[in-house]
Design a protein around this motif. Structure first.
Motif, mmCIF file in Angstrom:
data_model
loop_
_atom_site.group_PDB
_atom_site.id
_atom_site.type_symbol
_atom_site.label_atom_id
_atom_site.label_comp_id
_atom_site.label_asym_id
_atom_site.label_seq_id
_atom_site.Cartn_x
_atom_site.Cartn_y
_atom_site.Cartn_z
ATOM 1 N N THR B 251 71.219 8.097 -13.206
ATOM 2 C CA THR B 251 71.770 6.884 -13.357
ATOM 3 C C THR B 251 73.269 7.109 -13.602
ATOM 4 O OG1 THR B 251 71.676 6.875 -15.885
ATOM 5 C CG2 THR B 251 69.851 5.828 -14.779
ATOM 6 N N LYS B 256 74.863 10.046 -9.514
ATOM 7 C CA LYS B 256 75.089 9.243 -8.033
ATOM 8 C C LYS B 256 75.977 9.737 -7.054
ATOM 9 C CE LYS B 256 73.645 4.779 -9.978
ATOM 10 N NZ LYS B 256 72.277 4.701 -9.543
ATOM 11 N N GLU B 374 76.058 5.560 -19.915
ATOM 12 C CA GLU B 374 75.848 4.146 -19.872
ATOM 13 C C GLU B 374 74.536 3.878 -20.130
ATOM 14 O OE1 GLU B 374 77.964 1.689 -16.810
ATOM 15 O OE2 GLU B 374 79.364 3.515 -16.750
ATOM 16 N N GLU B 375 73.474 4.470 -19.507
ATOM 17 C CA GLU B 375 72.175 4.030 -19.798
ATOM 18 C C GLU B 375 71.962 4.640 -21.134
ATOM 19 O OE1 GLU B 375 70.905 2.349 -17.623
ATOM 20 O OE2 GLU B 375 68.729 2.804 -17.938
#
Ligand code: HEC
Ligand code: HEC
Ligand code: HEC
Ligand code: HEC
Ligand code: HEC
Ligand code: HEC
Ligand code: HEC
Ligand code: HEC
Ligand code: HEC
Ligand code: HEC
Ligand code: CA
Ligand code: CA
Lengths: 470, 470
Positions: B251, B256, B374-375
């Motif tokens: 994530t 990514k 962030e996750e």
């Protein structure tokens, strides 16, 4: 266009079209901000916020930002500025004009800061008639970037880590925005006018002395026992955070990497042989080729997806926080109603104050989910924790007063939420409609007579608001 | 070294030194993981976790990970694996060896998966004697990267978005790690042995059918009414998240962007004219020049500061979540003690189950704060929200049973927390010490006799644990 003539621009010229005679590309692109005209009613999207702001202007009306073209229009139209009937009525102080128009530095130069910041908002109605424009960010002689509000210089110097005198050109590409895209409060300031009369100004002030973080600013306000308003239901001494765009931006990857706001919101574009800064300030996702792709590789779809994912994460915790904090207010209200004393309420109210401050700090700058995704989520997490902590304390108190089972009334639509806090919406709307047809029109007429207002700047403008008009 | 000879490596050769004869650079760098030998007692750092894991192994002993060199040693030494006295005693199943040794694929090949996963941990004691090594990640003939545990293939295929058959070489540079650095559970699996006897295996399974997110996996377990253990105090049917390193990594920005674990944890390094992958898997911050600086510009101090800032954000919400959830358990325990019925407890227990699952999911992979900042923060925020929600419900319930003011006992030191949950720490330690001097020694002796254990691999190893030894 007088593009080859030597520019002759008056100092404090508030009409952007006058500047545009020499800089047509910048002017034309600036005028494109007209296209971002959608009204997104943030209160309708999440009515819990109406409860959170009970007793305060934001519970009446609050929209997502639109293009700079509408900056003045929206300030005049919002229910927050109310329906003054003359120069001395209405809920707001003059300070509410500060970030809406290049007429502000002009007026401040004429009147002095203290006088400008004294009195009701309606006082300057006939003088402030142009939306944010060239004179807000540029020097009329050199076209150099310049800040036109002194409070930003004072605040940077008070904070100390980046004194204004040291600002580079790249810093200025951020600081012109930061004049407005920052958290502020109105500092009560005593002064004596020429007639020897003592006056109180409400001066726009950035609360940065302790630093830029949510906690630093919270501490700043707590040290001063500062209160924006007392919550109508929970009687909590509240704080309002307004768009700390700069404060959050600097914690993110782009801020740390030294990017400026203009790098994404005013990218250089090419028109034939000419390169200029696109003054159509808006979403960088409309021009990924000239923004993100300058530094990253990837497809448009990938960039959009990345931004959406960040928004969804923020939205999740944002929504949770609002549910928690709105309930805390209503539960506190119930406890008070049942007889809880000030003494008993104190601890829960302090939690509520801090929870809502942190929630607001995280999200009031609409870009923070992208500019500073981690800081936004961290602070939202801490807002949730504090909000729930208040509710736990309130449960104990409600139990004491025989209402351990209390359930807050439904506030899931705008109408329900307005009813819960007793907001006289229809009355506010009726009065505002009167104002829009009356005083508002007189102001622009006044401006025209004074030779400071260019009616072309509002040509074709359509009235868009989130309440019924007639 | 036989560096110029044609490699002759047996299939399933568990002794890395045998491979090292042909690949000395990889072997030598692999042996450097010995240097990361600090024991960081995570329970002492945050004793609330002892309360959170009451009734479960992790409340006894839990350390931050150290170098791969210690992988087997730490598994054998932890109080979690207890003090078996023969092949059939002790708290843990055989599955606990799965991610600790290249003897595992060897044994599975010999016995079959179901048989391997049947019985107590101590059953395989004399067979599993080498720490994670070449045979865990490489094919003995081609040296190609390979996965040696079938459950990862099954899980990727069940999830569907990245089937194993499509894995590229770059994917394999991640998937070899993901065999172990993933959330798992032990799936009860019936099978019939050669003697016709029905047996139950506890098979390592990745719960990915619905996807990789905290919510997807939570749903997977809920659908199956799966329970890792029942909490000793709150009687909640709990879940344990173990290091979802992969699930969270994908994530983040690096996931990514298509990076592999090996890009940062096994960077290419140059030794004279030779370039090879550094097998000293550890913190990339020890070699910023060959990791971060391959892709970014900046100073070492800047990279370290960035990583520290991320850690501090995670730590803040992590700590908050543990305080909240530990209290929720104790408050639930009090309500039960006072007579709250199962029916009454249900809703709060469900919140506790989900809150703790999410908290654990966010932080159990020790790198998630960096891989997926962030996750991690989003899920921690949601853990806090749910944990507090449980506490609000419990307040109402406590009020009903006359204890609206209940305050949980102090659990701010390891000793206090152990006392709060009634953990017989001294007894566990005494028994473990017996085991360390007894059965543990016999196992390595057995391995030696079988010709599968290389005593050099443990030469100079010092016993380091977070409990008293004698
Ligand atoms: C004089 C004050 C002021 C200055 C200077 C200013 N802004 Fe704004 N900005 C505003 C206000 C007020 C709004 C909201 C306008 C509205 O909703 O009517 C706004 C809106 C925006 C929006 C939303 C536009 C949309 O279409 O949704 C963006 C993006 C933005 N500003 C970025 C910037 C950047 C970048 C700079 C500097 C290059 C900057 N602003 C300078 C006050 C200012
Ligand atoms: C220090 C600068 C500053 C001051 C002072 C300020 N604003 Fe704004 N205002 C902004 C910025 C920046 C935005 C766009 C913020 C965003 O939503 O991202 C904005 C947006 C708005 C909007 C459009 C969106 C909405 O909220 O519906 C209105 C209306 C508005 N302001 C009214 C006011 C009023 C009323 C006051 C005085 C109480 C005020 N402003 C004081 C900077 C300021
Ligand atoms: C690296 C690129 C980048 C930089 C630098 C940047 N922004 Fe943004 N900004 C964005 C993106 C992307 C969005 C989200 C746009 C969207 O949702 O369509 C955004 C959103 C906004 C919004 C909200 C617009 C809306 O209509 O909701 C405002 C206001 C804003 N930025 C102001 C600023 C200010 C002020 C600065 C400097 C302090 C700044 N930005 C720096 C990329 C950037
Ligand atoms: C919100 C702040 C803001 C406003 C309002 C604004 N500008 Fe600019 N302007 C900038 C920034 C930032 C730059 C980029 C400066 C740089 O990088 O040198 C810029 C650059 C320019 C330049 C230099 C050439 C170029 O395109 O880079 C000209 C000329 C200019 N603006 C004219 C105008 C005119 C005319 C108006 C009014 C129609 C205007 N600006 C309004 C912020 C603003
Ligand atoms: C002027 C250069 C520049 C521009 C323009 C730019 N970025 Fe970045 N971006 C960076 C740098 C530098 C980093 C920090 C990571 C690094 O050092 O590679 C970064 C990091 C990121 C990250 C990872 C950090 C995070 O907050 O998740 C994302 C996502 C990202 N950028 C998206 C965008 C998008 C979308 C745009 C366009 C709206 C954009 N960037 C415009 C330079 C830029
Ligand atoms: C066979 C299982 C297994 C494989 C394969 C595996 N790991 Fe590990 N890893 C572990 C275990 C177990 C630990 C904890 C060891 C301990 O604390 O004794 C660990 C520890 C670590 C650590 C902490 C090291 C330290 O010094 O603190 C890092 C980093 C790491 N692994 C990364 C990786 C990467 C990257 C890969 C793939 C290139 C990988 N691991 C492959 C099981 C494995
Ligand atoms: C699917 C792979 C896998 C399985 C199955 C597994 N582990 Fe681990 N183990 C790991 C990884 C990966 C780490 C390093 C995790 C980290 O902390 O980042 C680790 C770390 C450890 C550590 C060192 C750190 C600590 O917790 O003190 C011990 C001890 C340990 N495991 C014991 C066990 C026991 C006991 C079991 C069975 C209940 C087990 N492992 C099952 C992969 C696994
Ligand atoms: C972009 C670089 C990068 C990639 C790719 C990466 N990591 Fe990490 N990893 C780090 C950094 C940096 C840390 C934090 C190290 C520290 O705190 O010193 C870390 C920490 C860890 C830790 C915890 C180590 C400890 O001792 O606490 C483990 C385990 C780990 N990573 C495993 C993995 C696995 C498995 C993958 C792939 C799924 C992976 N990493 C991919 C950079 C990376
Ligand atoms: C935790 C997984 C893991 C373990 C254990 C492991 N390797 Fe590797 N090995 C890798 C990865 C990943 C690469 C990089 C493959 C690539 O990019 O081609 C690699 C590359 C290699 C290469 C190719 C040349 C190079 O350096 O890139 C050799 C040879 C090698 N390893 C030998 C060994 C030997 C010998 C051992 C035991 C001492 C071992 N490996 C243990 C994961 C592992
Ligand atoms: C193989 C390339 C590569 C390596 C090695 C690498 N990165 Fe990155 N990093 C990226 C890419 C790609 C992004 C995404 C943003 C972008 O597109 O620029 C990124 C983003 C980041 C970001 C912003 C996103 C976030 O999560 O905050 C940070 C911080 C960062 N990297 C730090 C590091 C550190 C520290 C290391 C070394 C441990 C490292 N990187 C190693 C390629 C790499
Ligand atoms: Ca404020
Ligand atoms: Ca698990």
């Amino acid at each position: 266009a007088q593009i080859n003539a030597t520019p002759q621009i008056k100092k404090f010229e508030p009409r952007s079209a006058e500047w545009g005679k020499y800089y047509p590309r910048q002017f034309d692109s600036y005028m494109q901000t007209k296209k971002s005209d959608d009204i997104k009613d943030v209160l309708k999207d999440n009515p819990a916020q109406i409860v959170m702001w009970a007793g305060y202007g934001f519970s009446k009306d609050y929209n997502a930002p639109r293009g700079h073209y509408y900056i003045l229009e929206d300030n005049i139209n919002t229910l927050r500025t109310g329906a003054p009937v003359d120069k001395k009525t209405g809920p707001m102080p003059t300070a509410c004009w500060t970030c809406k128009s290049p007429d502000v530095p002009r007026l401040i130069d004429k009147m002095g800061e203290n006088d400008f910041y004294t009195g009701k908002w309606a006082r300057h109605g006939g003088e402030i008639v142009n939306p944010v424009g060239c004179a807000d960010c540029h020097d009329n002689e050199t076209m150099k970037l310049t800040v036109t509000r002194d409070y930003i210089k004072r605040a940077l110097d008070a904070e100390g880590s980046m004194p204004f005198a040291d600002a580079t050109h790249q810093d200025m590409r951020t600081l012109v925005c930061v004049q407005c895209h920052s958290e502020y409060y109105f500092k009560k300031t005593k002064w004596t006018d020429d007639a020897g009369q003592e006056q109180t100004a409400a001066v726009v002030t950035f609360p940065w002395n302790n630093g830029f973080s949510a906690e630093d600013i919270e501490q700043y306000y707590d040290e001063r026992n500062f209160v924006d308003w007392t919550h109508k239901v929970s009687k909590t001494p509240m704080l309002k955070a307004q768009h700390p765009g700069f404060e959050t931006f600097i914690t993110g990857a782009h801020g740390k990497a030294g990017l400026a706001c203009a790098d994404c919101h005013m990218p250089y574009v090419r028109e034939g042989g000419v390169k200029y800064s696109n003054h159509n300030v808006g979403s960088p996702l409309k021009d990924i080729a000239n923004t993100c792709l300058n530094c990253h590789s990837g497809t448009e779809a990938e960039f959009k997806k990345t931004v959406e994912d960040k928004l969804a994460r923020k939205d999740e915790l944002h929504l949770k926080a609002t549910q928690v904090i709105a309930r805390a207010h209503l539960e506190a209200g119930k406890a008070i109603e049942l007889g809880a004393t000030d003494e008993e309420m104190k601890a829960a109210q302090t939690d509520i104050r801090h929870a809502q401050w942190r929630w607001d700090y995280s999200i009031a700058a609409h870009g923070s989910f992208f500019h500073a995704p981690e800081e936004t989520l961290r602070v939202l997490g801490s807002a949730i924790e504090k909000g729930q902590e208040a509710r736990i304390k309130l449960r104990t108190l409600l139990a004491k007063y025989g209402a351990a089972d209390f359930e807050a009334p439904d506030f899931s639509t705008k109408e329900q939420a307005q009813a819960v806090i007793g907001l006289p919406f229809d009355k506010l709307v009726d009065e505002k409609n009167e104002f829009l047809k009356g005083l508002k029109q007189e102001w622009f007429q006044e401006g025209l007579e004074k030779g400071i207002y260019d009616p072309k700047s509002r040509e074709g403008m359509v009235l868009k608001v989130s309440y019924p008009t007639n």
